[in-house]
Design a protein around this motif. Sequence first.
Motif, PDB file in Angstrom:
ATOM      1  N   LEU A 178       0.829  -1.202   0.000  1.00  0.00           N
ATOM      2  CA  LEU A 178       0.000   0.000   0.000  1.00  0.00           C
ATOM      3  C   LEU A 178       0.862   1.249   0.000  1.00  0.00           C
ATOM      4  CD1 LEU A 178      -2.605  -0.925   2.790  1.00  0.00           C
ATOM      5  CD2 LEU A 178      -2.830  -1.246   0.324  1.00  0.00           C
ATOM      6  N   SER A 179       0.472   2.211  -0.818  1.00  0.00           N
ATOM      7  CA  SER A 179       1.113   3.520  -0.811  1.00  0.00           C
ATOM      8  C   SER A 179       0.333   4.440   0.121  1.00  0.00           C
ATOM      9  CB  SER A 179       1.110   4.108  -2.226  1.00  0.00           C
ATOM     10  OG  SER A 179      -0.225   4.405  -2.618  1.00  0.00           O
ATOM     11  N   PHE A 180       0.862   5.621   0.356  1.00  0.00           N
ATOM     12  CA  PHE A 180       0.141   6.603   1.166  1.00  0.00           C
ATOM     13  C   PHE A 180      -1.210   6.903   0.534  1.00  0.00           C
ATOM     14  CE2 PHE A 180      -1.094  11.030   1.827  1.00  0.00           C
ATOM     15  CZ  PHE A 180      -1.303  11.010   3.189  1.00  0.00           C
ATOM     16  N   ASP A 181      -1.249   7.054  -0.793  1.00  0.00           N
ATOM     17  CA  ASP A 181      -2.513   7.356  -1.468  1.00  0.00           C
ATOM     18  C   ASP A 181      -3.523   6.223  -1.305  1.00  0.00           C
ATOM     19  OD1 ASP A 181      -1.669   9.864  -2.303  1.00  0.00           O
ATOM     20  OD2 ASP A 181      -0.930   9.129  -4.232  1.00  0.00           O
ATOM     21  N   ASP A 182      -3.054   4.968  -1.406  1.00  0.00           N
ATOM     22  CA  ASP A 182      -3.956   3.829  -1.190  1.00  0.00           C
ATOM     23  C   ASP A 182      -4.566   3.902   0.203  1.00  0.00           C
ATOM     24  OD1 ASP A 182      -3.217   2.784  -3.691  1.00  0.00           O
ATOM     25  OD2 ASP A 182      -1.697   1.444  -2.814  1.00  0.00           O
ATOM     26  N   ILE A 183      -3.727   4.166   1.180  1.00  0.00           N
ATOM     27  CA  ILE A 183      -4.183   4.224   2.571  1.00  0.00           C
ATOM     28  C   ILE A 183      -5.117   5.409   2.779  1.00  0.00           C
ATOM     29  CG2 ILE A 183      -3.418   4.641   4.939  1.00  0.00           C
ATOM     30  CD1 ILE A 183      -0.917   2.952   4.183  1.00  0.00           C
ATOM     31  N   ASN A 184      -4.736   6.552   2.267  1.00  0.00           N
ATOM     32  CA  ASN A 184      -5.554   7.748   2.433  1.00  0.00           C
ATOM     33  C   ASN A 184      -6.927   7.563   1.781  1.00  0.00           C
ATOM     34  OD1 ASN A 184      -5.563  10.311   3.665  1.00  0.00           O
ATOM     35  ND2 ASN A 184      -5.329  11.288   1.676  1.00  0.00           N
ATOM     36  N   ASN A 185      -6.950   7.012   0.568  1.00  0.00           N
ATOM     37  CA  ASN A 185      -8.220   6.760  -0.116  1.00  0.00           C
ATOM     38  C   ASN A 185      -9.045   5.726   0.639  1.00  0.00           C
ATOM     39  OD1 ASN A 185      -7.532   8.570  -2.131  1.00  0.00           O
ATOM     40  ND2 ASN A 185      -6.725   6.991  -3.480  1.00  0.00           N
ATOM     41  N   GLY A 186      -8.396   4.678   1.108  1.00  0.00           N
ATOM     42  CA  GLY A 186      -9.101   3.647   1.870  1.00  0.00           C
ATOM     43  C   GLY A 186      -9.697   4.194   3.151  1.00  0.00           C
ATOM     44  N   LEU A 187      -8.922   5.025   3.852  1.00  0.00           N
ATOM     45  CA  LEU A 187      -9.432   5.630   5.085  1.00  0.00           C
ATOM     46  C   LEU A 187     -10.593   6.575   4.795  1.00  0.00           C
ATOM     47  CD1 LEU A 187      -6.107   6.397   6.998  1.00  0.00           C
ATOM     48  CD2 LEU A 187      -7.846   4.708   7.632  1.00  0.00           C
ATOM     49  N   SER A 188     -10.487   7.319   3.699  1.00  0.00           N
ATOM     50  CA  SER A 188     -11.580   8.230   3.328  1.00  0.00           C
ATOM     51  C   SER A 188     -12.867   7.460   3.072  1.00  0.00           C
ATOM     52  CB  SER A 188     -11.209   9.040   2.084  1.00  0.00           C
ATOM     53  OG  SER A 188     -10.157   9.906   2.374  1.00  0.00           O
ATOM     54  N   ASP A 189     -12.751   6.349   2.338  1.00  0.00           N
ATOM     55  CA  ASP A 189     -13.937   5.524   2.063  1.00  0.00           C
ATOM     56  C   ASP A 189     -14.489   4.904   3.340  1.00  0.00           C
ATOM     57  OD1 ASP A 189     -13.595   6.117  -0.608  1.00  0.00           O
ATOM     58  OD2 ASP A 189     -12.703   4.171  -1.116  1.00  0.00           O
ATOM     59  N   LEU A 190     -13.610   4.407   4.183  1.00  0.00           N
ATOM     60  CA  LEU A 190     -14.009   3.699   5.396  1.00  0.00           C
ATOM     61  C   LEU A 190     -14.630   4.628   6.434  1.00  0.00           C
ATOM     62  CD1 LEU A 190     -13.886   0.942   6.946  1.00  0.00           C
ATOM     63  CD2 LEU A 190     -11.719   1.755   7.888  1.00  0.00           C
ATOM     64  N   LEU A 191     -14.078   5.824   6.578  1.00  0.00           N
ATOM     65  CA  LEU A 191     -14.488   6.719   7.655  1.00  0.00           C
ATOM     66  C   LEU A 191     -15.433   7.825   7.227  1.00  0.00           C
ATOM     67  CD1 LEU A 191     -11.057   7.038   9.486  1.00  0.00           C
ATOM     68  CD2 LEU A 191     -12.925   5.443   9.967  1.00  0.00           C
TER      69      LEU A 191
END
Length: 177
Positions: free
Chosen positions: A66-79
Amino acid sequence: RLKFAAPWRASSQMSDVIKSKEALSELSDEEVAECLKRLPCGLKDAEAERWKALFVTFDPRGNNILSFDDINNGLSDLLTPTSLPKSIVKRALRSARAIWISDVSERHIDENQFRVFLSYLHHYMKLWRWFCTIDNKSNRRVSMFEFKASLPLMHEWVTGDSFNAAVADPEKAFQEM
């Protein structure tokens, strides 16, 4: 004075974030607790299954990193509708990379580092909330007055000799930080 690194670059961005309740400081304790529930980080079987599944959903390319963007996008979707200050996410990533060495590039994390990242994310979210509680003026700085007023809250985070020293001489403890 202590200064906490601002995750926003411009004051207009900061006011937009606060108005849209994207900042952790604007969330209730219940909303933060709900965010934390959505971010599993334990080692027990049920928790491990949840964070492993979360890793897969955050990995859009299926390459097991995972890159920072993957994590940031995933967190945005999740939260959604809540988002985390990027400084919290970046600090948790940096800490996870430092504690769990991997063959993955320094710009990515693997599944094992992801669990450590989630643990740090929990910790940094709690610290951010604690900091926002102390920072009464919302200026991202803690004054001596705010520090002294926060000593009862500190008892939750600081124990033993460190806490006793801060209570005995708050000015000295403040200067040492």
